[in-house]
Design an enzyme around this catalytic site. Structure first.
Site, PDB file in Angstrom:
ATOM      1  N   GLU A 185       0.799  -1.227   0.000  1.00  0.00           N
ATOM      2  CA  GLU A 185       0.000   0.000   0.000  1.00  0.00           C
ATOM      3  C   GLU A 185       0.827   1.269   0.000  1.00  0.00           C
ATOM      4  O   GLU A 185       0.430   2.265  -0.590  1.00  0.00           O
ATOM      5  CB  GLU A 185      -0.930   0.067   1.234  1.00  0.00           C
ATOM      6  CG  GLU A 185      -1.979  -0.998   1.287  1.00  0.00           C
ATOM      7  CD  GLU A 185      -1.576  -2.063   2.282  1.00  0.00           C
ATOM      8  OE1 GLU A 185      -0.417  -2.510   2.223  1.00  0.00           O
ATOM      9  OE2 GLU A 185      -2.409  -2.436   3.117  1.00  0.00           O
ATOM     10  N   ASP A 238      -2.037  -5.133   3.527  1.00  0.00           N
ATOM     11  CA  ASP A 238      -2.127  -5.461   4.955  1.00  0.00           C
ATOM     12  C   ASP A 238      -2.970  -6.718   5.214  1.00  0.00           C
ATOM     13  O   ASP A 238      -3.904  -7.027   4.466  1.00  0.00           O
ATOM     14  CB  ASP A 238      -2.735  -4.286   5.726  1.00  0.00           C
ATOM     15  CG  ASP A 238      -1.749  -3.132   5.869  1.00  0.00           C
ATOM     16  OD1 ASP A 238      -0.556  -3.345   5.617  1.00  0.00           O
ATOM     17  OD2 ASP A 238      -2.183  -2.030   6.233  1.00  0.00           O
ATOM     18  N   ASP A 278      -5.650  -7.835   6.685  1.00  0.00           N
ATOM     19  CA  ASP A 278      -6.985  -7.715   7.259  1.00  0.00           C
ATOM     20  C   ASP A 278      -8.005  -7.596   6.128  1.00  0.00           C
ATOM     21  O   ASP A 278      -7.657  -7.738   4.947  1.00  0.00           O
ATOM     22  CB  ASP A 278      -7.068  -6.519   8.218  1.00  0.00           C
ATOM     23  CG  ASP A 278      -6.690  -5.207   7.544  1.00  0.00           C
ATOM     24  OD1 ASP A 278      -6.551  -5.165   6.305  1.00  0.00           O
ATOM     25  OD2 ASP A 278      -6.512  -4.199   8.269  1.00  0.00           O
ATOM     26  N   GLU A 329      -9.591  -5.010   4.865  1.00  0.00           N
ATOM     27  CA  GLU A 329      -9.291  -3.932   3.922  1.00  0.00           C
ATOM     28  C   GLU A 329      -8.140  -4.325   3.011  1.00  0.00           C
ATOM     29  O   GLU A 329      -8.177  -4.071   1.801  1.00  0.00           O
ATOM     30  CB  GLU A 329      -8.953  -2.643   4.679  1.00  0.00           C
ATOM     31  CG  GLU A 329     -10.119  -1.998   5.388  1.00  0.00           C
ATOM     32  CD  GLU A 329     -11.234  -1.558   4.449  1.00  0.00           C
ATOM     33  OE1 GLU A 329     -10.932  -1.062   3.340  1.00  0.00           O
ATOM     34  OE2 GLU A 329     -12.410  -1.711   4.817  1.00  0.00           O
ATOM     35  N   TYR A 349       1.598  -5.804  13.263  1.00  0.00           N
ATOM     36  CA  TYR A 349       0.451  -5.123  12.656  1.00  0.00           C
ATOM     37  C   TYR A 349      -0.463  -4.558  13.729  1.00  0.00           C
ATOM     38  O   TYR A 349      -0.786  -5.236  14.713  1.00  0.00           O
ATOM     39  CB  TYR A 349      -0.322  -6.094  11.773  1.00  0.00           C
ATOM     40  CG  TYR A 349      -1.347  -5.414  10.895  1.00  0.00           C
ATOM     41  CD1 TYR A 349      -0.980  -4.345  10.085  1.00  0.00           C
ATOM     42  CD2 TYR A 349      -2.672  -5.829  10.883  1.00  0.00           C
ATOM     43  CE1 TYR A 349      -1.907  -3.708   9.280  1.00  0.00           C
ATOM     44  CE2 TYR A 349      -3.603  -5.202  10.077  1.00  0.00           C
ATOM     45  CZ  TYR A 349      -3.219  -4.139   9.287  1.00  0.00           C
ATOM     46  OH  TYR A 349      -4.148  -3.508   8.491  1.00  0.00           O
ATOM     47  N   ARG A 385      -3.631  -3.353  13.634  1.00  0.00           N
ATOM     48  CA  ARG A 385      -5.087  -3.518  13.632  1.00  0.00           C
ATOM     49  C   ARG A 385      -5.412  -4.964  13.993  1.00  0.00           C
ATOM     50  O   ARG A 385      -5.411  -5.847  13.148  1.00  0.00           O
ATOM     51  CB  ARG A 385      -5.689  -3.140  12.275  1.00  0.00           C
ATOM     52  CG  ARG A 385      -5.558  -1.655  11.975  1.00  0.00           C
ATOM     53  CD  ARG A 385      -6.265  -1.234  10.699  1.00  0.00           C
ATOM     54  NE  ARG A 385      -6.125   0.193  10.494  1.00  0.00           N
ATOM     55  CZ  ARG A 385      -5.139   0.768   9.796  1.00  0.00           C
ATOM     56  NH1 ARG A 385      -4.216  -0.005   9.239  1.00  0.00           N
ATOM     57  NH2 ARG A 385      -5.061   2.075   9.668  1.00  0.00           N
ATOM     58  N   HIS A 406      -4.391 -12.212  13.844  1.00  0.00           N
ATOM     59  CA  HIS A 406      -3.051 -11.682  14.031  1.00  0.00           C
ATOM     60  C   HIS A 406      -2.638 -11.759  15.490  1.00  0.00           C
ATOM     61  O   HIS A 406      -3.445 -12.005  16.363  1.00  0.00           O
ATOM     62  CB  HIS A 406      -2.986 -10.226  13.568  1.00  0.00           C
ATOM     63  CG  HIS A 406      -3.709  -9.976  12.290  1.00  0.00           C
ATOM     64  ND1 HIS A 406      -3.383 -10.620  11.129  1.00  0.00           N
ATOM     65  CD2 HIS A 406      -4.770  -9.172  11.996  1.00  0.00           C
ATOM     66  CE1 HIS A 406      -4.197 -10.221  10.173  1.00  0.00           C
ATOM     67  NE2 HIS A 406      -5.045  -9.359  10.673  1.00  0.00           N
TER      68      HIS A 406
END
Length: 696
Positions: free
Chosen positions: A9, A82, A84, A86, A298, A300, A345
């Site tokens: 990203e 990432d 997740d 998203e 990470y 989140r 995670h």
């Protein structure tokens, strides 16, 4: 020559992992999402199984061209967004625009940007997880339906620029309900009696507990007088001494929610700032000779799980640093906090505990260092032994009145040697020692002080307390809390006063309309149930379009009724007495993200605006002509300055007191600490307690 393209990203992340992969890989950044629903229309074909009409995000055309050109030059493309929902959605959209085969194992995920984690991820690429993609897509469409269907109604009936949302509307209602509780609160009187007793070694503080063996609440002066009369001048006799050993356990390592709360308490960070700085630490920081390195895992995550490798490294570090007594016999395991927690995670932790904050000081910004230190200390403490506390409770009797004294001390600090979790009221646990006492000992009275109190209303929500409440109710996801709280301030639904949320008149009007026509959207249980449905989509237990269909069936009926029955509300601006110096019209009160401000009623012809200043009534200590007034910085922080600015440029952060220093007569200011508030002289060493900290 490179034979593989890796897409992440951000450029920072690309730089971090590029050095681990070598020359056979080209690493490029998509700069986040590349496709989304259009802003100009709802972009969802409701009658066609909620088919979304995605378009390229404005400004991303050149990035996509660069990625397509790079795609033509390589044999293989890896999507490393990432780990997740998203990130999975970004990978899926990239696969679509680059015409990749979704059945191919092109997806790589890593929880931390370290050499080992990155190399392991590229050894085991997988297919794009469409369950994750569908869960993200369902949430996106759900939010679009609520936002784009209700918001135009609010624009039409209430005021332009308004919006509604599943999570933001519930958050505003929680703030409004709390304000109503505060307004409806009726204080109740209660009393305490504190005795200071003389001992051979040190004085003892004891508090009234019961009378004639019965626990007694003191609700009036008469109750207190009866106790005082019974005690008279009698000495106190020790009736019972209890000594216990108590273990205090460390807090688990951080999740997204808990790091936002603790950073608010200890660092005074807003949730958005915490996530922004954490993103920097995750993606990588230049450590000089070592290059760009990801410093935390990470950020989140709902999980408190820690990998065995990280636990082993922490154990080795702790034994070398503090000794074997500070490491538990078996590594600590922390269970998930909530039933709907996402455990994909690890918890948030340093990628290497060997990089202690002190060694990173030359490479990190002030904010990066403070947050990294918080994460590092929390993780290290979570892997340590429990603290051992010696507690002592002494019951003392005089005239049938039983008083109780409590003491404690840390016998073995354990994890407390590194870190102790904060709390919302800011109190700190300290040793409170009692001298050795035995049953039958007599102690003389030094003072006996009755004190009147009144029960306090529930506290307003701070950002940390709001995040904690949303998490406990199962509303939204930790990654959405920060943008949600930003949105309700930007819309003018709530304001911030002394770091606490206060609903505005506009927010109350919107919630009243929502309560009447869309009660489900404001129902915390309904919203939490929707989160559970999305989790089931992620787990492959529900179809994404069926979840949307179930929601939309009743929502559509509500919309039809609201279109016909919602009445238009005219909001009139409150006119002030102040006159605009530019055009001569009256200023009116407006509401912004930091509360009320003054704006010219001639807008848009005249765009003059200014903050509302509060007069403290304290003379300016610099010019002695002006008064100190309360102002706000561009970031909303309160400060105090002379009202003769710019003629006098005196400014200060601490709140001035109207009481002059009794020693030198100069200005005193309020200083807040975890122990309470005190007045501190700005010239000499004089200080005095203004208010002791009380638990909320």
């Amino acid at each position: 020559m490179a034979d593989s393209l890796v897409i992440v990203e951000s450029p920072t992340k690309a730089k971090s992992i590029g050095k681990y992969l070598g020359s056979k890989y080209i690493v490029k950044a998509s700069m986040g999402h590349v496709r989304d629903l259009p802003k100009s229309q709802i972009g969802v074909e409701v009658d066609n199984n909620f088919n979304p009409k995605y378009i390229t995000i404005r400004g991303k055309g050149s990035i996509l061209k660069e990625l397509r050109d790079a795609r033509k030059k390589v044999k293989k493309v890896y999507l490393a967004a990432d780990p997740d929902r998203e990130g999975e959605a970004i990978a899926w959209h990239l696969a679509h625009v680059l015409e990749l085969d979704e059945a191919e194992p092109c997806r790589v995920v890593f929880n931390e940007i370290t050499k080992q984690a990155v190399k392991d991820a590229f050894k085991t690429p997988r297919q794009i997880n469409m369950d994750l993609v569908h869960a993200q897509q369902a949430r996106r469409i759900l939010d679009r339906l609520v936002g784009y269907k209700i918001s135009p109604l609010l624009w039409k009936k209430v005021k332009k620029g308004l919006s509604a949302g599943r999570v933001q509307s519930v958050a505003v209602k929680l703030i409004m309900d709390r304000e109503n509780e505060i307004n409806m609160f009726v204080p109740e009187e209660y009393w305490t009696i504190t005795a200071m007793l003389k001992s051979d070694k040190s004085p003892i503080e004891a508090k009234f507990h019961s009378m004639d063996g019965v626990k007694k609440e003191l609700g009036s002066q008469a109750d207190v007088s009866a106790i005082m009369d019974a005690i008279g001048k009698k000495s106190f006799e020790v009736k019972e001494v209890k000594e216990k050993e108590r273990l205090r356990h460390p807090s688990p390592p951080f999740t997204t929610s808990s790091v936002q709360q603790e950073a608010a308490r200890k660092l005074n960070f807003r949730a958005g700032k915490t996530m922004s700085v954490a993103q920097q630490l995750y993606e990588g920081v230049d450590l000089g000779k070592e290059g760009t390195v990801g410093l935390i895992t990470y950020m989140r995550t709902d999980s408190t799980r820690v990998s065995p490798v990280a636990q082993e490294e922490a154990s080795t570090y702790l034994i070398e640093k503090f000794g074997a007594d500070y490491v538990p016999e078996t590594p600590r395991q922390y269970v998930k906090k909530a039933a709907n927690a996402q455990d994909a995670h690890e918890a948030i932790r340093p990628t290497s505990v060997l990089r202690d904050p002190e060694t990173l000081k030359p490479f990190l910004s002030r904010d990066q260092l403070r947050l990294y230190k918080l994460i590092w200390e929390r993780f290290v403490a979570s892997q340590m032994t429990s603290a051992v506390m010696d507690t002592m409770t002494v019951d003392l009797l005089a005239g049938g009145a039983l008083f109780r004294a409590n003491g404690s001390k840390v016998r073995f600090p354990g994890f407390m040697k590194v870190y102790v979790e904060g709390n919302d009221d800011g109190t700190v646990e300290t040793d409170k020692l009692l001298p050795p006492l035995t049953v039958g000992d007599k102690l003389k009275q030094e003072t006996i002080e009755p004190k009147q109190h009144f029960t306090q209303p529930p506290p307003r929500y701070t950002e940390a307390r709001m995040i904690k409440t949303l998490e406990e109710l199962g509303i939204g996801r930790p990654s959405t809390y920060s943008p949600t709280l930003e949105t309700i301030q930007k819309r003018g639904y709530v304001a911030i006063e002394e770091k606490k949320f206060v609903p505005t008149e506009l927010g109350e009007l919107v919630i009243q309309q929502m309560e009447e026509f869309f009660p489900e959207i404001l129902d915390a249980e309904f919203t939490a149930h929707m989160e559970e449905d999305l989790d089931q989509v992620e787990d492959g237990q529900q179809q994404w379009d069926q979840v949307l269909s179930n929601f939309y069936e009743s929502f559509e009926k509500r919309l039809t009724v609201a279109e016909e029955e919602m009445k238009e509300i005219e909001i009139e601006d409150e006119v002030s007495d102040e006159i605009c110096e530019k055009c001569g019209r009256h200023f009116v009160y407006k509401i912004g993200r930091f509360g009320k401000f003054l704006a010219c009623s001639g807008f848009p012809d005249c765009r003059n605006a200014k903050p509302i200043v509060k007069d403290t009534g304290v003379a300016c200590p610099t010019c002695n002509e002006g008064k100190l007034v309360e102002r706000r910085s561009k970031k909303g922080r309160v400060f105090y300055g002379c009202d003769r600015y710019p003629e006098c440029d005196h400014v200060m952060w601490d709140k001035p007191s109207s009481k002059p220093c009794p020693s030198c007569g100069k200005l005193m200011v309020e200083k807040r600490s975890k122990q309470g508030t005190k007045l501190q002289c700005t010239q000499c060493d004089h200080n005095e307690v203004l208010q002791e900290s009380e638990e909320e």
